[in-house]
Write a protein that holds these residues in place. Structure first.
Motif, PDB file in Angstrom:
ATOM      1  N   MET A   1       0.347 -13.844 -18.712  1.00  0.00           N
ATOM      2  CA  MET A   1       1.019 -12.855 -17.651  1.00  0.00           C
ATOM      3  C   MET A   1       1.826 -13.544 -16.640  1.00  0.00           C
ATOM      4  SD  MET A   1       0.339 -10.554 -16.017  1.00  0.00           S
ATOM      5  CE  MET A   1      -0.157  -8.701 -16.388  1.00  0.00           C
ATOM      6  N   SER A   2       1.953 -15.104 -16.948  1.00  0.00           N
ATOM      7  CA  SER A   2       3.569 -15.854 -16.340  1.00  0.00           C
ATOM      8  C   SER A   2       4.185 -15.695 -16.609  1.00  0.00           C
ATOM      9  CB  SER A   2       3.202 -17.181 -16.316  1.00  0.00           C
ATOM     10  OG  SER A   2       1.338 -18.026 -15.609  1.00  0.00           O
TER      11      SER A   2
ATOM     12  N   THR B   1       5.148 -13.087 -18.218  1.00  0.00           N
ATOM     13  CA  THR B   1       6.383 -11.503 -17.149  1.00  0.00           C
ATOM     14  C   THR B   1       6.264 -10.761 -16.441  1.00  0.00           C
ATOM     15  OG1 THR B   1       3.883 -10.425 -19.065  1.00  0.00           O
ATOM     16  CG2 THR B   1       4.942  -9.137 -16.920  1.00  0.00           C
ATOM     17  N   ILE B   2       6.396 -11.735 -14.971  1.00  0.00           N
ATOM     18  CA  ILE B   2       6.179 -11.948 -13.986  1.00  0.00           C
ATOM     19  C   ILE B   2       8.049 -13.013 -14.174  1.00  0.00           C
ATOM     20  CG2 ILE B   2       6.222 -12.480 -11.899  1.00  0.00           C
ATOM     21  CD1 ILE B   2       4.424 -10.380 -13.111  1.00  0.00           C
ATOM     22  N   LYS B   3       7.676 -13.761 -15.045  1.00  0.00           N
ATOM     23  CA  LYS B   3       9.250 -14.857 -15.121  1.00  0.00           C
ATOM     24  C   LYS B   3      10.118 -14.121 -15.580  1.00  0.00           C
ATOM     25  CE  LYS B   3       8.407 -18.541 -16.791  1.00  0.00           C
ATOM     26  NZ  LYS B   3       8.540 -19.989 -18.080  1.00  0.00           N
TER      27      LYS B   3
ATOM     28  N   MET C   1       3.071  -6.628  -9.824  1.00  0.00           N
ATOM     29  CA  MET C   1       3.007  -5.386 -10.121  1.00  0.00           C
ATOM     30  C   MET C   1       3.203  -4.706 -10.026  1.00  0.00           C
ATOM     31  SD  MET C   1       4.878  -6.320 -13.190  1.00  0.00           S
ATOM     32  CE  MET C   1       5.027  -5.223 -13.508  1.00  0.00           C
TER      33      MET C   1
ATOM     34  N   GLY D   1      -0.039 -12.815  -6.720  1.00  0.00           N
ATOM     35  CA  GLY D   1      -0.663 -13.079  -8.152  1.00  0.00           C
ATOM     36  C   GLY D   1       0.442 -12.406  -8.782  1.00  0.00           C
ATOM     37  N   ALA D   2      -0.354 -11.809 -10.196  1.00  0.00           N
ATOM     38  CA  ALA D   2       1.141 -11.141 -11.272  1.00  0.00           C
ATOM     39  C   ALA D   2       0.610  -9.593 -10.787  1.00  0.00           C
ATOM     40  CB  ALA D   2       0.384 -11.382 -12.334  1.00  0.00           C
ATOM     41  N   ASN D   3      -0.612  -8.884 -10.420  1.00  0.00           N
ATOM     42  CA  ASN D   3      -1.100  -8.009 -10.430  1.00  0.00           C
ATOM     43  C   ASN D   3      -0.434  -7.449  -8.823  1.00  0.00           C
ATOM     44  OD1 ASN D   3      -2.349  -7.560 -12.506  1.00  0.00           O
ATOM     45  ND2 ASN D   3      -5.029  -8.246 -10.751  1.00  0.00           N
TER      46      ASN D   3
ATOM     47  N   PRO E   1      -0.144 -17.065 -12.368  1.00  0.00           N
ATOM     48  CA  PRO E   1       0.628 -17.340 -11.772  1.00  0.00           C
ATOM     49  C   PRO E   1       1.008 -17.018 -10.351  1.00  0.00           C
ATOM     50  CG  PRO E   1       1.194 -15.529 -13.163  1.00  0.00           C
ATOM     51  CD  PRO E   1       0.062 -15.607 -12.711  1.00  0.00           C
TER      52      PRO E   1
END
Length: 80
Positions: free
Chosen positions: A1-2, A4-6, A60, A55-57, A44
């Motif tokens: 996931m890190s 994806t966010i990056k 997003m 975090g990622a959730n 992340p």
């Protein structure tokens, strides 16, 4: 996931400061501190303008409801 966010931030043209906790000396201590802040999972974790977003959730969700870009603009991280 890190990753994806990056990638999301880089695709926006944002120049994020990224701390890879598995690559720095006090990474485990920082991870424990993030857990104490309520971050689960601890990576992340995203801060925007010095404020904990989550975090990622959470990132997003902000992106999907079209709140992420205005937030980035507000703190001067994005100029569109």
């Amino acid at each position: 996931m890190s990753h994806t966010i990056k990638t999301l931030f880089l695709d926006f043209g944002v120049n994020p400061t990224i701390y890879e906790l598995d690559e720095i000396n006090k990474g485990k201590e920082i991870e424990q501190a993030l857990a104490q802040l309520g971050c689960s999972p601890t990576v992340p974790v995203v801060f925007i303008g010095g404020q904990l977003v989550g975090g990622a959730n959470q990132v997003m969700s902000l992106h999907l409801n079209r709140s992420l870009v205005p937030m980035l603009k507000r703190v001067g991280a994005l100029w569109l």
